[in-house]
Design a protein around this motif. Sequence first.
Motif, mmCIF file in Angstrom:
data_model
loop_
_atom_site.group_PDB
_atom_site.id
_atom_site.type_symbol
_atom_site.label_atom_id
_atom_site.label_comp_id
_atom_site.label_asym_id
_atom_site.label_seq_id
_atom_site.Cartn_x
_atom_site.Cartn_y
_atom_site.Cartn_z
ATOM 1 N N ASN A 100 0.933 -1.232 0.251
ATOM 2 C CA ASN A 100 0.114 0.370 0.129
ATOM 3 C C ASN A 100 0.685 1.401 -0.311
ATOM 4 O OD1 ASN A 100 -2.686 -1.173 0.214
ATOM 5 N ND2 ASN A 100 -1.577 -2.050 2.078
ATOM 6 N N PHE A 101 0.867 2.204 -1.165
ATOM 7 C CA PHE A 101 1.505 3.462 -1.509
ATOM 8 C C PHE A 101 0.389 4.661 -0.535
ATOM 9 C CE2 PHE A 101 4.296 1.123 -3.559
ATOM 10 C CZ PHE A 101 5.570 1.520 -3.176
ATOM 11 N N GLY A 102 0.088 4.623 0.719
ATOM 12 C CA GLY A 102 -1.157 5.897 0.956
ATOM 13 C C GLY A 102 -2.151 5.466 0.855
ATOM 14 N N VAL A 103 -2.422 6.095 0.016
ATOM 15 C CA VAL A 103 -4.547 6.792 -0.091
ATOM 16 C C VAL A 103 -4.037 6.561 -1.592
ATOM 17 C CG1 VAL A 103 -4.775 8.193 1.634
ATOM 18 C CG2 VAL A 103 -4.038 9.357 -0.300
ATOM 19 N N GLU A 104 -2.993 6.636 -2.447
ATOM 20 C CA GLU A 104 -2.874 6.428 -3.434
ATOM 21 C C GLU A 104 -2.854 5.126 -4.201
ATOM 22 O OE1 GLU A 104 -0.887 9.353 -5.312
ATOM 23 O OE2 GLU A 104 -1.359 10.738 -3.723
ATOM 24 N N GLY A 105 -3.462 3.971 -3.524
ATOM 25 C CA GLY A 105 -3.813 3.485 -3.632
ATOM 26 C C GLY A 105 -2.542 1.779 -3.493
ATOM 27 N N SER A 106 -2.884 0.773 -4.151
ATOM 28 C CA SER A 106 -2.067 -0.406 -3.692
ATOM 29 C C SER A 106 -1.731 -0.717 -4.829
ATOM 30 C CB SER A 106 -2.486 -1.672 -2.755
ATOM 31 O OG SER A 106 -3.829 -2.026 -3.300
ATOM 32 N N VAL A 148 3.375 -9.505 -9.334
ATOM 33 C CA VAL A 148 5.556 -10.138 -8.768
ATOM 34 C C VAL A 148 5.721 -8.067 -9.435
ATOM 35 C CG1 VAL A 148 7.230 -10.848 -8.458
ATOM 36 C CG2 VAL A 148 5.523 -12.179 -8.616
ATOM 37 N N MET A 149 6.000 -7.541 -8.381
ATOM 38 C CA MET A 149 6.840 -6.175 -8.378
ATOM 39 C C MET A 149 8.173 -6.178 -8.407
ATOM 40 S SD MET A 149 6.540 -2.672 -6.257
ATOM 41 C CE MET A 149 5.037 -2.711 -6.262
ATOM 42 N N GLY A 150 9.182 -5.883 -9.489
ATOM 43 C CA GLY A 150 10.732 -5.897 -9.381
ATOM 44 C C GLY A 150 11.209 -4.904 -8.787
ATOM 45 N N LEU A 151 12.354 -5.126 -7.889
ATOM 46 C CA LEU A 151 13.114 -4.288 -7.156
ATOM 47 C C LEU A 151 12.955 -2.733 -7.743
ATOM 48 C CD1 LEU A 151 14.333 -3.287 -4.350
ATOM 49 C CD2 LEU A 151 16.498 -4.346 -5.368
ATOM 50 N N GLU A 152 12.921 -2.914 -9.073
ATOM 51 C CA GLU A 152 14.081 -1.764 -9.726
ATOM 52 C C GLU A 152 12.256 -0.417 -9.541
ATOM 53 O OE1 GLU A 152 15.187 -2.352 -13.280
ATOM 54 O OE2 GLU A 152 17.362 -2.732 -12.876
ATOM 55 N N GLU A 153 11.624 -1.316 -9.929
ATOM 56 C CA GLU A 153 9.653 -0.540 -9.563
ATOM 57 C C GLU A 153 9.462 -0.436 -8.289
ATOM 58 O OE1 GLU A 153 5.090 -1.585 -11.019
ATOM 59 O OE2 GLU A 153 6.284 -3.019 -11.046
ATOM 60 N N PHE A 154 9.643 -1.480 -7.831
ATOM 61 C CA PHE A 154 9.363 -0.520 -6.770
ATOM 62 C C PHE A 154 10.217 0.371 -6.050
ATOM 63 C CE2 PHE A 154 10.502 -0.688 -1.686
ATOM 64 C CZ PHE A 154 9.022 -1.097 -1.069
ATOM 65 N N VAL A 155 11.713 0.574 -6.246
ATOM 66 C CA VAL A 155 12.552 1.840 -6.058
ATOM 67 C C VAL A 155 12.526 3.450 -6.337
ATOM 68 C CG1 VAL A 155 14.927 2.716 -6.034
ATOM 69 C CG2 VAL A 155 14.793 0.581 -5.398
ATOM 70 N N GLU A 156 11.382 2.473 -7.615
ATOM 71 C CA GLU A 156 10.504 4.335 -8.577
ATOM 72 C C GLU A 156 9.850 3.956 -7.447
ATOM 73 O OE1 GLU A 156 8.928 4.811 -13.010
ATOM 74 O OE2 GLU A 156 10.472 3.274 -13.078
ATOM 75 N N TYR A 190 6.014 5.629 5.093
ATOM 76 C CA TYR A 190 6.621 4.328 4.183
ATOM 77 C C TYR A 190 5.244 3.809 3.636
ATOM 78 C CZ TYR A 190 11.384 5.808 5.621
ATOM 79 O OH TYR A 190 12.517 5.683 5.848
ATOM 80 N N PRO A 191 5.037 3.544 2.983
ATOM 81 C CA PRO A 191 4.210 1.901 1.899
ATOM 82 C C PRO A 191 4.397 1.034 3.275
ATOM 83 C CG PRO A 191 5.842 2.712 0.521
ATOM 84 C CD PRO A 191 6.645 3.143 1.671
#
Length: 139
Positions: A39-45, A50-58, A69-70
């Motif tokens: 979850n990224f706050g109220v922005e959604g989830s 599967v989320m890759g590390l690069e996508e998560f860091v971005e 923090y998420p």
Amino acid sequence: MDDGGRAREPFALVTDTGHNLPPEMVDNLRVAQVPITINFGVEGSLDDGVMGLEEFVELLDRYEKGKGYPTTAAPPPARFVDVFTGYIKEGLSRILTVTLSHKLSKTYDSAVQAADMVEQQYPGSEIEVVDSLGGSMLE
């Protein structure tokens, strides 16, 4: 192999997405992955794959400072039920599931609940849920 040297029935592998296994290993072993919700706050989830590390860091870089923090949430039992019944319908009634430590997440509890539900519906199935006792792939 059983005691007579005969090969036993194949089994399916299931894990949550907190494992950090190399993608080649996941592909080669045909490991089914049950996604953990991020979850990224109220922005959604992000919980549909599967989320890759690069996508998560971005996403972290784009996330507004000051919002905290998420957070993560364990997959509901229904996600495991879907994976387990899918394998059973494919003819794989022996399933090994390895999850994050129960001390870090409710994922283990969710998988155990799902295994109990599926084994009641499909009495011939064997679903073993193992608590990895870790937070990621261990060496």
